[in-house]
Every structure is written in structure tokens, then in C-alpha cells.
Design a protein around this motif. Structure first.
Motif, PDB file in Angstrom:
ATOM      1  N   LYS A  74       0.811  -1.214   0.000  1.00  0.00           N
ATOM      2  CA  LYS A  74       0.000   0.000   0.000  1.00  0.00           C
ATOM      3  C   LYS A  74       0.850   1.272   0.000  1.00  0.00           C
ATOM      4  CE  LYS A  74      -4.052  -2.079   2.178  1.00  0.00           C
ATOM      5  NZ  LYS A  74      -5.035  -1.992   3.286  1.00  0.00           N
ATOM      6  N   CYS A  75       2.154   1.117   0.180  1.00  0.00           N
ATOM      7  CA  CYS A  75       3.047   2.272   0.242  1.00  0.00           C
ATOM      8  C   CYS A  75       3.612   2.568  -1.144  1.00  0.00           C
ATOM      9  CB  CYS A  75       4.179   2.011   1.231  1.00  0.00           C
ATOM     10  SG  CYS A  75       5.262   3.436   1.457  1.00  0.00           S
ATOM     11  N   LYS A  76       3.418   3.804  -1.602  1.00  0.00           N
ATOM     12  CA  LYS A  76       3.890   4.207  -2.930  1.00  0.00           C
ATOM     13  C   LYS A  76       4.940   5.311  -2.869  1.00  0.00           C
ATOM     14  CE  LYS A  76      -0.588   3.185  -5.054  1.00  0.00           C
ATOM     15  NZ  LYS A  76      -1.750   3.770  -5.800  1.00  0.00           N
ATOM     16  N   GLY A  77       4.953   6.063  -1.773  1.00  0.00           N
ATOM     17  CA  GLY A  77       5.865   7.196  -1.697  1.00  0.00           C
ATOM     18  C   GLY A  77       6.340   7.455  -0.281  1.00  0.00           C
ATOM     19  N   LEU A  78       7.433   8.199  -0.178  1.00  0.00           N
ATOM     20  CA  LEU A  78       8.102   8.418   1.099  1.00  0.00           C
ATOM     21  C   LEU A  78       8.529   9.870   1.230  1.00  0.00           C
ATOM     22  CD1 LEU A  78       9.709   7.570   3.679  1.00  0.00           C
ATOM     23  CD2 LEU A  78      11.567   6.881   2.135  1.00  0.00           C
ATOM     24  N   LEU A  81       4.254  14.997  -3.280  1.00  0.00           N
ATOM     25  CA  LEU A  81       4.324  13.541  -3.370  1.00  0.00           C
ATOM     26  C   LEU A  81       3.032  12.956  -3.932  1.00  0.00           C
ATOM     27  CD1 LEU A  81       6.166  11.162  -2.958  1.00  0.00           C
ATOM     28  CD2 LEU A  81       5.431  11.029  -0.572  1.00  0.00           C
ATOM     29  N   LEU A  82       1.925  13.591  -3.631  1.00  0.00           N
ATOM     30  CA  LEU A  82       0.659  13.121  -4.191  1.00  0.00           C
ATOM     31  C   LEU A  82       0.669  13.215  -5.715  1.00  0.00           C
ATOM     32  CD1 LEU A  82      -1.960  14.561  -1.668  1.00  0.00           C
ATOM     33  CD2 LEU A  82      -1.419  12.148  -2.065  1.00  0.00           C
ATOM     34  N   GLU A  83       1.383  14.216  -6.267  1.00  0.00           N
ATOM     35  CA  GLU A  83       1.531  14.302  -7.725  1.00  0.00           C
ATOM     36  C   GLU A  83       2.274  13.081  -8.256  1.00  0.00           C
ATOM     37  OE1 GLU A  83       3.151  17.906  -9.299  1.00  0.00           O
ATOM     38  OE2 GLU A  83       2.226  19.154  -7.750  1.00  0.00           O
ATOM     39  N   TYR A  84       3.309  12.670  -7.538  1.00  0.00           N
ATOM     40  CA  TYR A  84       4.108  11.523  -7.971  1.00  0.00           C
ATOM     41  C   TYR A  84       3.306  10.223  -7.899  1.00  0.00           C
ATOM     42  CZ  TYR A  84       8.697  13.805  -8.381  1.00  0.00           C
ATOM     43  OH  TYR A  84       9.759  14.588  -8.786  1.00  0.00           O
ATOM     44  N   ALA A  93       5.078   2.758 -14.504  1.00  0.00           N
ATOM     45  CA  ALA A  93       5.652   3.709 -15.450  1.00  0.00           C
ATOM     46  C   ALA A  93       6.576   4.692 -14.742  1.00  0.00           C
ATOM     47  CB  ALA A  93       4.539   4.455 -16.180  1.00  0.00           C
ATOM     48  N   ARG A  94       6.143   5.189 -13.587  1.00  0.00           N
ATOM     49  CA  ARG A  94       6.968   6.134 -12.829  1.00  0.00           C
ATOM     50  C   ARG A  94       8.253   5.476 -12.339  1.00  0.00           C
ATOM     51  NH1 ARG A  94       7.674   6.228  -7.943  1.00  0.00           N
ATOM     52  NH2 ARG A  94       5.760   5.109  -7.412  1.00  0.00           N
ATOM     53  N   ALA A  95       8.145   4.270 -11.778  1.00  0.00           N
ATOM     54  CA  ALA A  95       9.317   3.584 -11.235  1.00  0.00           C
ATOM     55  C   ALA A  95      10.316   3.219 -12.333  1.00  0.00           C
ATOM     56  CB  ALA A  95       8.888   2.332 -10.471  1.00  0.00           C
ATOM     57  N   LEU A  96       9.811   2.770 -13.488  1.00  0.00           N
ATOM     58  CA  LEU A  96      10.713   2.411 -14.577  1.00  0.00           C
ATOM     59  C   LEU A  96      11.386   3.642 -15.178  1.00  0.00           C
ATOM     60  CD1 LEU A  96       8.715  -0.427 -16.364  1.00  0.00           C
ATOM     61  CD2 LEU A  96      10.790  -0.654 -14.980  1.00  0.00           C
ATOM     62  N   VAL A 149      17.617   4.233  -5.914  1.00  0.00           N
ATOM     63  CA  VAL A 149      16.850   3.545  -6.963  1.00  0.00           C
ATOM     64  C   VAL A 149      15.571   2.895  -6.443  1.00  0.00           C
ATOM     65  CG1 VAL A 149      18.879   3.154  -8.404  1.00  0.00           C
ATOM     66  CG2 VAL A 149      18.236   1.430  -6.711  1.00  0.00           C
ATOM     67  N   THR A 150      15.149   3.242  -5.243  1.00  0.00           N
ATOM     68  CA  THR A 150      13.908   2.675  -4.734  1.00  0.00           C
ATOM     69  C   THR A 150      12.751   2.968  -5.684  1.00  0.00           C
ATOM     70  OG1 THR A 150      12.312   2.647  -2.908  1.00  0.00           O
ATOM     71  CG2 THR A 150      13.451   4.730  -3.306  1.00  0.00           C
ATOM     72  N   PRO A 151      11.873   2.001  -5.913  1.00  0.00           N
ATOM     73  CA  PRO A 151      10.693   2.269  -6.747  1.00  0.00           C
ATOM     74  C   PRO A 151       9.710   3.227  -6.088  1.00  0.00           C
ATOM     75  CG  PRO A 151      10.590   0.059  -5.805  1.00  0.00           C
ATOM     76  CD  PRO A 151      11.958   0.586  -5.503  1.00  0.00           C
ATOM     77  N   LEU A 152       9.866   3.473  -4.791  1.00  0.00           N
ATOM     78  CA  LEU A 152       9.033   4.457  -4.112  1.00  0.00           C
ATOM     79  C   LEU A 152       9.366   5.856  -4.620  1.00  0.00           C
ATOM     80  CD1 LEU A 152       9.430   3.219  -0.417  1.00  0.00           C
ATOM     81  CD2 LEU A 152       7.470   2.802  -1.923  1.00  0.00           C
ATOM     82  N   ALA A 153       8.364   6.697  -4.740  1.00  0.00           N
ATOM     83  CA  ALA A 153       8.614   8.118  -4.971  1.00  0.00           C
ATOM     84  C   ALA A 153       9.120   8.717  -3.659  1.00  0.00           C
ATOM     85  CB  ALA A 153       7.324   8.813  -5.409  1.00  0.00           C
ATOM     86  N   THR A 154      10.124   9.575  -3.736  1.00  0.00           N
ATOM     87  CA  THR A 154      10.755  10.080  -2.519  1.00  0.00           C
ATOM     88  C   THR A 154      10.862  11.605  -2.549  1.00  0.00           C
ATOM     89  OG1 THR A 154      12.945   9.729  -3.505  1.00  0.00           O
ATOM     90  CG2 THR A 154      12.084   7.988  -2.061  1.00  0.00           C
ATOM     91  N   ILE A 155      10.494  12.218  -1.430  1.00  0.00           N
ATOM     92  CA  ILE A 155      10.607  13.662  -1.248  1.00  0.00           C
ATOM     93  C   ILE A 155      11.466  13.916  -0.017  1.00  0.00           C
ATOM     94  CG2 ILE A 155       9.391  15.840  -0.875  1.00  0.00           C
ATOM     95  CD1 ILE A 155       8.508  14.647  -3.462  1.00  0.00           C
TER      96      ILE A 155
END
Length: 281
Positions: A70-74, A218-221, A228-231, A117-123
Motif C-alpha cells: 500500500k506504500c507508494k511514496g516516502l 508527493l501526491l503528484e508523484y 511507469a513512474r518507477a521504470l 533507486v527505490t521504486p518508491l517516490a521520494t521527497i
């Protein structure tokens, strides 16, 4: 491991309620399972200096978050007033145990690779000074938001040490080769406004608004299709990461050999003495 408590992030008040939460002596993280956003606070007092165990904790926390479906960003920030992270713990380098020194540098490499290189979006919500390793953590995130009146930069040369090639590579990727060359040679620490001008950070907001701004960005990411974002991130960063992976052992040995030189030990000792004098005033 901490128990799972349902918590939810309330955007306007930047208050975390409902979700997975873990607290330790050095880190505190919460996950909002509705938005998929995690908040990771560094709290290794007094200055979030990066020692062996702290680096291992940061990396293992990122791994834990990656495993949470359930976690997509950090959002990565500090719970220590006026300090994001002061960077590498000099005590790991001064009069070291050689075996621990090897382990320490490996832990730094591994933490950086996990974050970069984490697939998570990071701020990075940079709510304090961020020199050296603190700068590395910041510029390894996907987006950087900084509060005013702080400094950031790779200032290793001021301590008589040299930023390794992978620090240099990330700095070049961020601000360009010429600016990175000047910054590394002079150990330059940028003010918040200078960092924004040079592209070292992406946004400047008042301290009291930094968490709200980080969540909004981060919500934008995380609205972008995750694969697609992670790749796309992997496409941009894999070459830099692979360069270190192919040279990890030699990088460790070069670092250890450098640290053990008498001149380097003298320089580190002098720096620690100066810190003691400042604290005694």
C-alpha cells in the motif's frame, strides 16, 4: 517490530493518524494506507549523524516500506530541530577499528543504493542544515523541498577528506559538471536561496509549511501509474547506481586506505577538537 495501528494523514494540519507505524531510538515512520504515503523522521540526536547502525536502520526501513504493497511514496525529514542530517559520523572514521570501518562504508553504500533507486517516490523535506552525507541523502530523493535559512552541500574537503566518486556522480547529475566541480573543490555550503538557484533543491517554503508542501508534491508523484513512474526513475538512475555496484569492494578499500593515512587522521582529530571547543563555549 511495532504493532500495526491504523493512522491517516490529515493534509492541512500535517498530522499523522491511522496506518502502519514504527518507532525506534533513531527513526520514526508512519504509513497512510489511504494515500500510500509514508513519513520517515530521522531522530538520532544531536545531529542525525550517520553511523553504522543508523545507516542500517535507514536502509532496512526503506526495504520495509517497499514491501508494504500500500506504500507508494516516502517523505524523508528530520525530527531534530534545525538539522536535517550533519552527514557521516566522524567518530566512525577517527582512530577506527578497521573491520568496523569496512562495515560502515558498506552500510553507507547499501543505504544510498536502496534510497537512490527505490521504486518508491521520494521527497526530501529538508527542515535543517544538510551538509555532506545529509546533502547526499537529500539529492538522492526524487524531489527536494527546503526551509529557509539553512545550508546544504558536499563540504568534505573542508574536513580534509574527499567525496567518493558516487557522491560526485549524484552531484553532477543534480547541478551539472562545472558547478559540482567548484562545489566539491571548495567544500561549498549553499544557502537555501543559492541551492534553489543552482537546482540543488527544487522548492523553498517556510518551515511551518514544509510538510504540507512535501505531501502535496508527493501526491503528484503517486498519482502517476506506479510501474511507469518507477521504470522512468530506473532509466534515469540505473547507470549511476550500477557504476557503484561494479566497484563496491574497491571503493571500500580505497576509503579505508585513505582514512588510515596519518594526515587524514590528524585532520579529523583537529576537526573534532574544534567541535569540542565550540560546545564548551
Amino acid at each position: 517490530m511495532a504493532s500495526s495501528i491504523l493512522r491517516r494523514f490529515i493534509p492541512r494540519k500535517t498530522t499523522w493518524q491511522y496506518g502502519q507505524r514504527l518507532m525506534s531510538s533513531t527513526l520514526d515512520f508512519s504509513v497512510d494506507e489511504q494515500t500510500g504515503i509514508a513519513l520517515l523522521k530521522m531522530k538520532r540526536k544531536p545531529v542525525n549523524s550517520l553511523n553504522l547502525e543508523f545507516l542500517q536502520d535507514i536502509r532496512s526501513t526503506i526495504v520495509t516500506l517497499e514491501q508494504n504493497k500500500k506504500c507508494k511514496g516516502l517523505i524523508l525529514t528530520s525530527d531534530v530541530p534545525k538539522i536535517f542530517s550533519a552527514g557521516i559520523d566522524i567518530l566512525e572514521m577517527y582512530q577506527p577499528n578497521e573491520e568496523r570501518l569496512h562495515s560502515f562504508w558498506r552500510a553507507l553504500q547499501d543505504m544510498w543504493l536502496q534510497l537512490y533507486v527505490t521504486p518508491l517516490a521520494t521527497i526530501a523535506a529538508i527542515n535543517g542544515h544538510s551538509p555532506a552525507g545529509g546533502c547526499l541523502i537529500s539529492i538522492s530523493c526524487d524531489y527536494r523541498i527546503m526551509a529557509p535559512n539553512y545550508t546544504i552541500g558536499l563540504n568534505e574537503t573542508l574536513l580534509g577528506i574527499v567525496a567518493p566518486f558516487w557522491f560526485k556522480d549524484v552531484m553532477c547529475n543534480t547541478v551539472g559538471h562545472r558547478e559540482a566541480e567548484i562545489a566539491l573543490a571548495l567544500g561549498k555550503l549553499y544557502s537555501t536561496d543559492e541551492a534553489l538557484q543552482k537546482g540543488l533543491v527544487d522548492e523553498v517554503v517556510p518551515s511551518e509549511q514544509i510538510m504540507e508542501a512535501a505531501q502535496k508534491k508527493l501526491l503528484e508523484y503517486v498519482k502517476i501509474p506506479n510501474m511507469a513512474r518507477a521504470l522512468s526513475k530506473q532509466l534515469m538512475r540505473q547507470e549511476t547506481a550500477d557504476k557503484l555496484r561494479s566497484k563496491q569492494d574497491s571503493d571500500i578499500q580505497n576509503f579505508v586506505n585513505f582514512c588510515l593515512q596519518d594526515k587524514v587522521q590528524q585532520s579529523l582529530g583537529f576537526y573534532l577538537e574544534q567541535l569540542k571547543k565550540r560546545k564548551s563555549k
